[in-house]
Write a protein that holds these residues in place. Sequence first.
Motif, mmCIF file in Angstrom:
data_model
loop_
_atom_site.group_PDB
_atom_site.id
_atom_site.type_symbol
_atom_site.label_atom_id
_atom_site.label_comp_id
_atom_site.label_asym_id
_atom_site.label_seq_id
_atom_site.Cartn_x
_atom_site.Cartn_y
_atom_site.Cartn_z
ATOM 1 N N UNK A 27 0.790 -1.225 0.000
ATOM 2 C CA UNK A 27 0.000 0.000 0.000
ATOM 3 C C UNK A 27 0.818 1.269 0.000
ATOM 4 N N UNK A 28 2.053 1.209 -0.489
ATOM 5 C CA UNK A 28 2.921 2.382 -0.542
ATOM 6 C C UNK A 28 2.618 3.152 -1.828
ATOM 7 N N UNK A 29 2.321 4.433 -1.700
ATOM 8 C CA UNK A 29 1.969 5.239 -2.861
ATOM 9 C C UNK A 29 3.150 6.024 -3.412
ATOM 10 N N UNK A 30 4.201 6.161 -2.642
ATOM 11 C CA UNK A 30 5.367 6.900 -3.125
ATOM 12 C C UNK A 30 6.287 5.968 -3.907
ATOM 13 N N UNK A 31 7.019 6.490 -4.877
ATOM 14 C CA UNK A 31 8.003 5.645 -5.569
ATOM 15 C C UNK A 31 9.150 5.285 -4.626
ATOM 16 N N UNK A 32 9.587 4.053 -4.694
ATOM 17 C CA UNK A 32 10.679 3.562 -3.861
ATOM 18 C C UNK A 32 11.869 3.272 -4.760
ATOM 19 N N UNK A 33 12.953 3.961 -4.511
ATOM 20 C CA UNK A 33 14.162 3.778 -5.317
ATOM 21 C C UNK A 33 14.896 2.527 -4.849
ATOM 22 N N UNK A 34 15.444 1.765 -5.783
ATOM 23 C CA UNK A 34 16.208 0.555 -5.463
ATOM 24 C C UNK A 34 17.624 0.723 -5.978
ATOM 25 N N UNK A 35 18.592 0.602 -5.080
ATOM 26 C CA UNK A 35 20.002 0.746 -5.431
ATOM 27 C C UNK A 35 20.784 -0.432 -4.873
ATOM 28 N N UNK A 36 22.039 -0.525 -5.275
ATOM 29 C CA UNK A 36 22.946 -1.534 -4.746
ATOM 30 C C UNK A 36 24.330 -0.928 -4.607
ATOM 31 N N UNK A 37 25.117 -1.522 -3.720
ATOM 32 C CA UNK A 37 26.473 -1.031 -3.481
ATOM 33 C C UNK A 37 27.316 -2.202 -2.996
ATOM 34 N N UNK A 38 28.555 -2.326 -3.430
ATOM 35 C CA UNK A 38 29.382 -3.455 -2.998
ATOM 36 C C UNK A 38 29.976 -3.295 -1.602
ATOM 37 N N UNK A 39 29.881 -2.101 -1.008
ATOM 38 C CA UNK A 39 30.594 -1.830 0.244
ATOM 39 C C UNK A 39 29.779 -2.115 1.491
ATOM 40 N N UNK A 40 28.573 -2.664 1.368
ATOM 41 C CA UNK A 40 27.781 -3.015 2.544
ATOM 42 C C UNK A 40 27.440 -4.491 2.476
ATOM 43 N N UNK A 41 27.125 -5.079 3.629
ATOM 44 C CA UNK A 41 26.847 -6.505 3.701
ATOM 45 C C UNK A 41 25.395 -6.804 4.025
ATOM 46 N N UNK A 42 24.617 -5.796 4.407
ATOM 47 C CA UNK A 42 23.225 -6.018 4.778
ATOM 48 C C UNK A 42 22.342 -5.030 4.036
#
Length: 271
Positions: A27-42
């Motif tokens: 039920x989220x009406x705002x756009x949710x950005x999806x990113x990735x990064x190699x420097x984090x583990x979680x």
Amino acid sequence: LRRLGARTPVVDAEVAGLLATLVGDAGIRRPVRLTSVPSVSSPFAFGTRHPEICLPRRALDDLPPAQLEAMLAHEVAHVARHDDLWLRLTSGFASLFFFQPLNHLAARRLRDAAEVLCDAWAARRGDERIALAHCLTTVADWILERPAPRGVSAMAVHPSLLARRIRRLVDEPPPGTVRAGAFRVLALLLPLAVFALAPGLGRDAEARPTMPPRSPSLHADLEALERELTEVHALLLDAGRDDLARRLAGRLRALKQKRAALPPSAVASER
């Protein structure tokens, strides 16, 4: 901020479509950005007006589709509940009124409760419960190699909570709602009530400075995580999940090897 500065948008159409489905279910009406990064583990979710979910790069490369979906669903639940905002408010409140130690306990319990509730929504279907349980052990193993950045709600940071979350996923049917409702009000009122009503430090105690609690050593963290995963291994065997139990046994062996390879200074500092 340095570790997150190199994140890039996830352009995989299948993953983007999966995220759009989960966002609609929540039920989220705002756009949710999806990113990735190699420097984090979680993985973690942040941002209130412009929410964003950031995944470890290895999650896109190494996780099976079911586990990746469970990971995304957990983070979408954080976005729907506005947990990033509540985490900052409760942590800031506890830091501002540092002389009341129960504020820190309340903030920690609210953070743990948010993780459990997001697990429950992400595991709303039977197959996803097992996938999420396996995903939690995988992320915990990644975190041993590279700790999560401070100030965000990471997926499997605290070893002491990990086994309880997996037991809930294996043993208990999860609810199907993600909305926090009265929990959001309690998240604000509970620290206020603790500050106003709970016993604090008297004048005599204020005159004696207290030392902050010592952080557990890496050796102690690994030992605690090993105990928790051993319990989870037994639960999986009892539940007839021999395939997952075998995978977890391999992770336990790797964990024991990492603990045995610790330099003597890590153990001596704990003593």
